[in-house]
Scaffold this motif. Structure first.
Motif, PDB file in Angstrom:
ATOM      1  N   ALA A  95     -13.501  -2.021 -31.648  1.00  0.00           N
ATOM      2  CA  ALA A  95     -14.118  -3.235 -31.817  1.00  0.00           C
ATOM      3  C   ALA A  95     -12.749  -3.901 -32.335  1.00  0.00           C
ATOM      4  CB  ALA A  95     -15.316  -3.433 -32.922  1.00  0.00           C
ATOM      5  N   ARG A  96     -13.029  -4.708 -33.284  1.00  0.00           N
ATOM      6  CA  ARG A  96     -11.773  -5.530 -33.860  1.00  0.00           C
ATOM      7  C   ARG A  96     -10.996  -5.042 -34.930  1.00  0.00           C
ATOM      8  NH1 ARG A  96     -13.586 -10.449 -36.078  1.00  0.00           N
ATOM      9  NH2 ARG A  96     -15.377  -9.356 -36.620  1.00  0.00           N
ATOM     10  N   THR A  97     -11.155  -3.771 -35.387  1.00  0.00           N
ATOM     11  CA  THR A  97     -10.620  -3.112 -36.429  1.00  0.00           C
ATOM     12  C   THR A  97      -9.325  -2.159 -36.076  1.00  0.00           C
ATOM     13  OG1 THR A  97     -12.772  -3.309 -37.921  1.00  0.00           O
ATOM     14  CG2 THR A  97     -10.962  -1.761 -38.590  1.00  0.00           C
ATOM     15  N   ASN A  98      -8.266  -2.352 -36.481  1.00  0.00           N
ATOM     16  CA  ASN A  98      -7.290  -1.399 -36.234  1.00  0.00           C
ATOM     17  C   ASN A  98      -6.790  -0.412 -37.389  1.00  0.00           C
ATOM     18  OD1 ASN A  98      -6.716  -2.651 -33.495  1.00  0.00           O
ATOM     19  ND2 ASN A  98      -5.927  -4.446 -34.728  1.00  0.00           N
ATOM     20  N   VAL A  99      -6.349   0.762 -36.963  1.00  0.00           N
ATOM     21  CA  VAL A  99      -5.935   1.592 -37.958  1.00  0.00           C
ATOM     22  C   VAL A  99      -4.800   2.293 -37.450  1.00  0.00           C
ATOM     23  CG1 VAL A  99      -6.388   3.840 -39.232  1.00  0.00           C
ATOM     24  CG2 VAL A  99      -8.370   2.501 -38.223  1.00  0.00           C
ATOM     25  N   ILE A 100      -3.781   2.229 -38.700  1.00  0.00           N
ATOM     26  CA  ILE A 100      -2.428   3.190 -38.491  1.00  0.00           C
ATOM     27  C   ILE A 100      -2.586   4.102 -39.555  1.00  0.00           C
ATOM     28  CG2 ILE A 100       0.109   2.893 -38.775  1.00  0.00           C
ATOM     29  CD1 ILE A 100      -1.193   1.043 -36.597  1.00  0.00           C
ATOM     30  N   TYR A 101      -2.411   5.484 -39.236  1.00  0.00           N
ATOM     31  CA  TYR A 101      -2.657   6.321 -40.298  1.00  0.00           C
ATOM     32  C   TYR A 101      -1.273   7.307 -39.977  1.00  0.00           C
ATOM     33  CZ  TYR A 101      -4.708   9.526 -36.951  1.00  0.00           C
ATOM     34  OH  TYR A 101      -4.865  10.198 -35.608  1.00  0.00           O
ATOM     35  N   ARG A 102      -1.162   8.432 -41.032  1.00  0.00           N
ATOM     36  CA  ARG A 102      -0.158   9.415 -41.160  1.00  0.00           C
ATOM     37  C   ARG A 102      -0.544  10.287 -42.049  1.00  0.00           C
ATOM     38  NH1 ARG A 102       6.592   8.737 -41.379  1.00  0.00           N
ATOM     39  NH2 ARG A 102       6.853  10.826 -41.419  1.00  0.00           N
ATOM     40  N   LEU A 103      -0.354  11.543 -41.678  1.00  0.00           N
ATOM     41  CA  LEU A 103      -0.644  12.914 -42.729  1.00  0.00           C
ATOM     42  C   LEU A 103       0.946  13.326 -43.332  1.00  0.00           C
ATOM     43  CD1 LEU A 103      -3.297  14.779 -40.338  1.00  0.00           C
ATOM     44  CD2 LEU A 103      -3.469  13.067 -41.900  1.00  0.00           C
ATOM     45  N   ASP A 104       0.771  13.227 -44.341  1.00  0.00           N
ATOM     46  CA  ASP A 104       2.127  13.728 -45.192  1.00  0.00           C
ATOM     47  C   ASP A 104       1.694  14.911 -46.134  1.00  0.00           C
ATOM     48  OD1 ASP A 104       5.138  12.350 -45.562  1.00  0.00           O
ATOM     49  OD2 ASP A 104       4.470  13.640 -47.337  1.00  0.00           O
ATOM     50  N   GLU A 105       2.324  16.158 -45.821  1.00  0.00           N
ATOM     51  CA  GLU A 105       1.965  17.213 -46.808  1.00  0.00           C
ATOM     52  C   GLU A 105       0.630  17.240 -47.152  1.00  0.00           C
ATOM     53  OE1 GLU A 105       4.701  17.791 -49.642  1.00  0.00           O
ATOM     54  OE2 GLU A 105       6.541  17.488 -48.401  1.00  0.00           O
ATOM     55  N   HIS A 106       0.283  17.070 -48.446  1.00  0.00           N
ATOM     56  CA  HIS A 106      -1.369  17.120 -48.872  1.00  0.00           C
ATOM     57  C   HIS A 106      -2.053  15.835 -48.910  1.00  0.00           C
ATOM     58  CE1 HIS A 106      -1.144  21.606 -49.161  1.00  0.00           C
ATOM     59  NE2 HIS A 106       0.004  21.360 -49.891  1.00  0.00           N
ATOM     60  N   VAL A 107      -1.387  14.736 -48.325  1.00  0.00           N
ATOM     61  CA  VAL A 107      -1.950  13.383 -48.310  1.00  0.00           C
ATOM     62  C   VAL A 107      -2.337  12.807 -47.038  1.00  0.00           C
ATOM     63  CG1 VAL A 107      -2.003  11.041 -49.473  1.00  0.00           C
ATOM     64  CG2 VAL A 107      -1.279  13.096 -50.842  1.00  0.00           C
ATOM     65  N   GLY A 108      -3.469  12.122 -46.666  1.00  0.00           N
ATOM     66  CA  GLY A 108      -3.539  11.445 -45.633  1.00  0.00           C
ATOM     67  C   GLY A 108      -3.496   9.876 -45.918  1.00  0.00           C
ATOM     68  N   TYR A 109      -2.741   8.980 -45.298  1.00  0.00           N
ATOM     69  CA  TYR A 109      -2.566   7.806 -45.619  1.00  0.00           C
ATOM     70  C   TYR A 109      -2.934   6.933 -44.494  1.00  0.00           C
ATOM     71  CZ  TYR A 109       0.328   3.604 -46.341  1.00  0.00           C
ATOM     72  OH  TYR A 109       0.933   2.370 -46.507  1.00  0.00           O
ATOM     73  N   ALA A 110      -3.711   5.805 -44.600  1.00  0.00           N
ATOM     74  CA  ALA A 110      -4.033   5.097 -43.687  1.00  0.00           C
ATOM     75  C   ALA A 110      -4.004   3.418 -43.807  1.00  0.00           C
ATOM     76  CB  ALA A 110      -5.488   5.360 -43.033  1.00  0.00           C
ATOM     77  N   VAL A 111      -3.795   2.736 -43.029  1.00  0.00           N
ATOM     78  CA  VAL A 111      -3.795   1.135 -43.291  1.00  0.00           C
ATOM     79  C   VAL A 111      -4.881   0.584 -42.287  1.00  0.00           C
ATOM     80  CG1 VAL A 111      -2.639  -1.064 -43.378  1.00  0.00           C
ATOM     81  CG2 VAL A 111      -1.615   1.014 -44.299  1.00  0.00           C
ATOM     82  N   VAL A 112      -5.808   0.008 -42.534  1.00  0.00           N
ATOM     83  CA  VAL A 112      -7.039  -0.417 -41.814  1.00  0.00           C
ATOM     84  C   VAL A 112      -7.466  -1.807 -42.183  1.00  0.00           C
ATOM     85  CG1 VAL A 112      -9.555   0.034 -41.182  1.00  0.00           C
ATOM     86  CG2 VAL A 112      -7.982   1.951 -42.199  1.00  0.00           C
ATOM     87  N   GLY A 113      -7.429  -2.762 -40.829  1.00  0.00           N
ATOM     88  CA  GLY A 113      -7.509  -3.909 -41.059  1.00  0.00           C
ATOM     89  C   GLY A 113      -7.812  -4.633 -39.515  1.00  0.00           C
TER      90      GLY A 113
END
Length: 136
Positions: A95-113
């Motif tokens: 829809a109108r929401t975008n996500v940029i994510y990355r997995l790094d060792e034992h942590v998943g990290y995402a920016v959403v908006g």
């Protein structure tokens, strides 16, 4: 994306912790492991407005909510990963929401908006460099 839609855009849902980035970073490290901290996006015009500690499918997660001067919210989602996995940045949209994510060792990290993908990509890269990327 679900956590962002449920918590970041709901003004009646007050965040668990607000404001103090050092306090939020200490909570993140306790929840997800040493060295995980709240990114500082002040140079990008975003201020930290809250933290929600969440349960994920295989462990803890956290949603940090940031707001710009126009009241638009983006969130950073951190999730503990049970297996050691690494990826580059990946994009998703719904829809109108975008996500940029990355997995790094034992942590998943995402920016959403709802900001354009290019703006979220920049925010994600800044946060990654300040946080997870420093160990590399």
């Amino acid at each position: 994306m679900t956590a962002h839609l449920l918590y970041a855009s709901q003004p009646e849902q007050s965040p668990l912790v607000t404001g103090d980035r050092e306090h939020v970073s200490a909570r993140l490290s306790a929840l997800l492991g040493p060295g995980v901290k709240a990114p500082n996006f002040s140079t990008l015009g975003l201020r930290l407005v809250g933290l929600r500690e969440l349960a994920a499918d295989r462990g803890p997660a956290a949603l940090l909510v940031y707001q710009d001067a126009d009241g638009r919210e983006i969130s950073c989602y951190f999730k503990h990963l049970t297996e050691n996995r690494e990826t580059g940045f990946t994009r998703m949209a719904s829809a109108r929401t975008n996500v940029i994510y990355r997995l790094d060792e034992h942590v998943g990290y995402a920016v959403v908006g709802t900001l354009p993908v290019s703006a979220l990509q920049r925010i994600a890269e800044v946060g990654y460099r300040q946080n997870l990327g420093e160990a590399q």
